[in-house]
Scaffold this motif. Sequence first.
Motif: not given
Length: 117
Positions: A12-18, A54-60, A75-87
């Motif tokens: 789950d990459l999260g949302d607000n990724l436009k 919208g929320q983005v989900v990826v499946m391999a 800021q966008f990059y930092s938020a995305l990195l935080a989401t990925l690290k949390a996963s």
Amino acid sequence: MEILLSQGELLDLGDNLKGLTIVCRSGCCWLTQTGDPRDFILRRQAQLEIQSRGQVVVMATSSCRLQLTPAKSSQFYSALLATLKASGERHLLPAPRLESGTGSCPVPAATTVGKNR
């Protein structure tokens, strides 16, 4: 930033990724986004720019390596990195270079699955 997913793994990459661009560097993945009736299949060297918030989900669908490039702001990059690290940091790869190779994708040839509404 690059991430690695094992076959069958969901992220789950999260949302607000436009504006985020996702490039499949190897393998194959399926991507869906809340609010978009389409699903996308990304194979080696295929890319997709996220067009809405919208929320983005990826499946391999096979083991894959994805490159994520944010639109503009750090800021966008930092938020995305935080989401990925949390996963789980195991998804993060230290270097963007790949060795050449071939990968297979066990899904139909269509890039977009579903109907535009």
